[in-house]
Enzyme design. Structure first.
Site, PDB file in Angstrom:
ATOM      1  N   GLY A  81       0.817  -1.212   0.000  1.00  0.00           N
ATOM      2  CA  GLY A  81       0.000   0.000   0.000  1.00  0.00           C
ATOM      3  C   GLY A  81       0.852   1.265   0.000  1.00  0.00           C
ATOM      4  O   GLY A  81       2.052   1.227  -0.313  1.00  0.00           O
ATOM      5  N   ASP A 130      -7.696  -1.467   0.473  1.00  0.00           N
ATOM      6  CA  ASP A 130      -8.299  -0.165   0.771  1.00  0.00           C
ATOM      7  C   ASP A 130      -8.682   0.671  -0.457  1.00  0.00           C
ATOM      8  O   ASP A 130      -9.537   1.532  -0.370  1.00  0.00           O
ATOM      9  CB  ASP A 130      -7.345   0.672   1.649  1.00  0.00           C
ATOM     10  CG  ASP A 130      -7.075   0.015   2.992  1.00  0.00           C
ATOM     11  OD1 ASP A 130      -7.904  -0.796   3.427  1.00  0.00           O
ATOM     12  OD2 ASP A 130      -6.028   0.321   3.603  1.00  0.00           O
ATOM     13  N   HIS A 166     -35.922  -4.489   7.995  1.00  0.00           N
ATOM     14  CA  HIS A 166     -34.471  -4.413   8.245  1.00  0.00           C
ATOM     15  C   HIS A 166     -33.975  -3.035   7.855  1.00  0.00           C
ATOM     16  O   HIS A 166     -34.585  -2.357   7.020  1.00  0.00           O
ATOM     17  CB  HIS A 166     -33.711  -5.482   7.453  1.00  0.00           C
ATOM     18  CG  HIS A 166     -33.718  -5.222   5.991  1.00  0.00           C
ATOM     19  ND1 HIS A 166     -34.693  -5.716   5.146  1.00  0.00           N
ATOM     20  CD2 HIS A 166     -32.896  -4.482   5.215  1.00  0.00           C
ATOM     21  CE1 HIS A 166     -34.457  -5.289   3.922  1.00  0.00           C
ATOM     22  NE2 HIS A 166     -33.375  -4.551   3.925  1.00  0.00           N
TER      23      HIS A 166
HETATM   24  P1  ADP Z   1       0.672  -0.243   3.556  1.00  0.00           P
HETATM   25  O1  ADP Z   1       1.854  -0.424   2.684  1.00  0.00           O
HETATM   26  O2  ADP Z   1      -0.356  -1.309   3.373  1.00  0.00           O
HETATM   27  O3  ADP Z   1       0.119   1.155   3.492  1.00  0.00           O
HETATM   28  P2  ADP Z   1       1.978   0.423   6.070  1.00  0.00           P
HETATM   29  O4  ADP Z   1       1.545   1.845   6.072  1.00  0.00           O
HETATM   30  O5  ADP Z   1       1.970  -0.321   7.365  1.00  0.00           O
HETATM   31  O6  ADP Z   1       1.117  -0.474   5.070  1.00  0.00           O
HETATM   32  O7  ADP Z   1       3.450   0.385   5.467  1.00  0.00           O
HETATM   33  C1  ADP Z   1       4.137  -0.842   5.320  1.00  0.00           C
HETATM   34  C2  ADP Z   1       5.566  -0.673   5.682  1.00  0.00           C
HETATM   35  O8  ADP Z   1       6.177   0.266   4.790  1.00  0.00           O
HETATM   36  C3  ADP Z   1       5.824  -0.091   7.069  1.00  0.00           C
HETATM   37  O9  ADP Z   1       5.746  -1.051   8.065  1.00  0.00           O
HETATM   38  C4  ADP Z   1       7.229   0.441   6.906  1.00  0.00           C
HETATM   39  O10 ADP Z   1       8.194  -0.583   6.989  1.00  0.00           O
HETATM   40  C5  ADP Z   1       7.207   0.977   5.481  1.00  0.00           C
HETATM   41  N1  ADP Z   1       6.881   2.401   5.508  1.00  0.00           N
HETATM   42  C6  ADP Z   1       5.700   2.987   5.793  1.00  0.00           C
HETATM   43  N2  ADP Z   1       5.789   4.339   5.773  1.00  0.00           N
HETATM   44  C7  ADP Z   1       7.078   4.613   5.483  1.00  0.00           C
HETATM   45  C8  ADP Z   1       7.830   5.835   5.325  1.00  0.00           C
HETATM   46  N3  ADP Z   1       7.262   7.035   5.464  1.00  0.00           N
HETATM   47  N4  ADP Z   1       9.140   5.722   5.021  1.00  0.00           N
HETATM   48  C9  ADP Z   1       9.726   4.524   4.875  1.00  0.00           C
HETATM   49  N5  ADP Z   1       9.088   3.346   5.020  1.00  0.00           N
HETATM   50  C10 ADP Z   1       7.779   3.377   5.316  1.00  0.00           C
HETATM   51  O1  F6P Z   2      -4.546  -1.476   4.880  1.00  0.00           O
HETATM   52  C1  F6P Z   2      -5.319  -2.635   5.017  1.00  0.00           C
HETATM   53  C2  F6P Z   2      -6.007  -2.650   6.361  1.00  0.00           C
HETATM   54  O2  F6P Z   2      -6.733  -3.858   6.471  1.00  0.00           O
HETATM   55  C3  F6P Z   2      -6.900  -1.452   6.665  1.00  0.00           C
HETATM   56  O3  F6P Z   2      -8.151  -1.558   6.012  1.00  0.00           O
HETATM   57  C4  F6P Z   2      -6.987  -1.521   8.163  1.00  0.00           C
HETATM   58  O4  F6P Z   2      -7.274  -0.254   8.711  1.00  0.00           O
HETATM   59  C5  F6P Z   2      -5.586  -1.968   8.554  1.00  0.00           C
HETATM   60  O5  F6P Z   2      -5.038  -2.617   7.409  1.00  0.00           O
HETATM   61  C6  F6P Z   2      -5.529  -2.913   9.719  1.00  0.00           C
HETATM   62  O6  F6P Z   2      -4.196  -3.114  10.007  1.00  0.00           O
HETATM   63  P1  F6P Z   2      -3.616  -4.274  10.941  1.00  0.00           P
HETATM   64  O7  F6P Z   2      -3.404  -5.466  10.074  1.00  0.00           O
HETATM   65  O8  F6P Z   2      -2.321  -3.718  11.407  1.00  0.00           O
HETATM   66  O9  F6P Z   2      -4.612  -4.514  12.031  1.00  0.00           O
END
Ligand code: ADP
Ligand code: F6P
Length: 320
Positions: free
Chosen positions: A103, A128, A216
């Site tokens: 993501g 998402d 409902h």
């Molecule tokens: P997603 O990729 O689904 O949005 P996260 O926001 O948890 O999920 O991001 C996944 C991983 O990407 C984080 O655990 C971290 O290791 C890395 N990451 C997130 N934000 C940053 C950032 N600003 N700079 C560098 N790495 C990041």
């Molecule tokens: O980004 C996917 C997602 O399932 C979101 O919809 C939700 O808010 C979040 O991850 C939940 O994160 P975790 O797996 O850390 O509980």
């Protein structure tokens, strides 16, 4: 020497991530590359949990939920020191490019590696659908179908018991899952973080519905709408007299077999990532716009604001 690439999945898992891994590995081998799987996202990169993959390693996963490379949320990688270490580890393994499936957070991580000189191809994998530069993220469509299935079942029991149900769905700050599943599921109200809602109006509709013999009332609420659903249920019950229950759907929305939309999307995006690497491209984010697979520079893609269109809400309201 063959181009040597890495692939990892990061952040929340999503149905279709396995299909994307399969596409990257098999397309990579098809283009004469060596493909290395990195297990456990950026955490695995930091730990050097990296192994070469063969075509047979990704056999039998096209239809499986989760991610065979596992995933993680890695706090260490958010720091410059962590990112330096990740870059060095990629160098240790001789990686010339990296495919990141995840993501927006994962894309931010990819940007940091790209800045240090490792070309990164980003594939959007998240239920998402919260990235502005692409119409779809891998996993979203399957997740909407999972919610839809749940709404159908919830409608059965709500109808039998003459109840109001609040169904809370995922999506982080984005209301797309709620809007799509709410419209397709015939929800009476859809609450999303992008738009304010009118509690008086919902209460009035519940009462009017009951008076008209409706048994409902289903409210699909995105988790990004910050009100506590149990408190909301209490309030609705007090104000309408309709027995109100809550279902927080949770992680079932992230599991299960990817549907055809997600499998096709993941296969096309995985292939595109490899095509770009084979062409010697700079870092790019792969997207899906108007039924075409497209790509943009990473930062440009990240900076595209997610647009909000209230069409689904308007239609759902008119049809409820
Ligand atoms: P997603 O990729 O689904 O949005 P996260 O926001 O948890 O999920 O991001 C996944 C991983 O990407 C984080 O655990 C971290 O290791 C890395 N990451 C997130 N934000 C940053 C950032 N600003 N700079 C560098 N790495 C990041
Ligand atoms: O980004 C996917 C997602 O399932 C979101 O919809 C939700 O808010 C979040 O991850 C939940 O994160 P975790 O797996 O850390 O509980």
């Amino acid at each position: 020497m063959a181009t040597r690439i890495g692939v990892l999945t990061s952040g929340g898992d999503a149905p279709g991530m396995n299909t994307a891994i399969r596409a990257v590995v098999r397309a990579g081998i098809h283009f004469g590359m060596e493909v290395y799987g990195i297990r456990g996202g950026y955490e695995g990169l930091l730990n050097g949990d990296i192994k070469q993959m063969q075509s047979s390693d990704v056999g039998g996963i096209i239809h499986r939920g989760g991610t065979m490379l596992y995933t993680a949320r890695c706090e260490r990688f958010k720091t410059p020191e962590g990112q330096d270490k990740g870059f060095m580890m990629a160098q240790n393994f001789g990686l010339n490019a990296l495919v990141v499936i995840g993501g927006d957070g994962s894309m931010r991580g990819g940007i940091q590696l790209a800045k240090r000189g490792l070309p990164v191809m980003f594939i959007p994998g998240s239920i998402d659908n919260d990235l502005g530069y692409t119409d779809l993220t891998i996993g979203y469509d399957t997740s909407v179908n999972t919610v839809l299935d749940a709404i159908g079942k919830i409608r059965d029991t709500s109808e039998s018991h003459n109840r109001t149900l609040i169904v809370e769905v995922m999506g982080r700050h984005c209301g797309d899952i709620a809007m799509a599943a709410g419209l397709a599921g015939g929800a009476e109200s859809i609450l999303v973080p992008e738009q304010d809602y009118d509690l008086n109006l919902i209460c009035r509709r519940i009462v009017e519905g009951k008076n008209a013999g409706k048994r409902h009332y289903i409210i699909v609420k995105a988790e990004g709408v910050k009100e506590n659903p149990y408190e909301m249920a209490k309030l609705l019950e007090e104000r309408t007299g309709s027995e109100t229950r809550v279902v927080v759907l949770g992680y079932i929305q992230r599991g299960g077999a990817p549907d055809s939309t997600d499998r096709i999307l993941a296969s096309r995006m995985g292939y595109k990532a490899i095509e770009l690497i084979a062409a010697g491209s700079e870092s790019r984010a792969i997207g899906f716009v108007g039924n075409q697979i497209v790509s943009y520079p990473l930062e440009e893609a990240l900076n595209v604001e997610k647009s909000f269109d209230d069409e689904f809400l308007k239609i759902a309201e008119a049809l409820a």
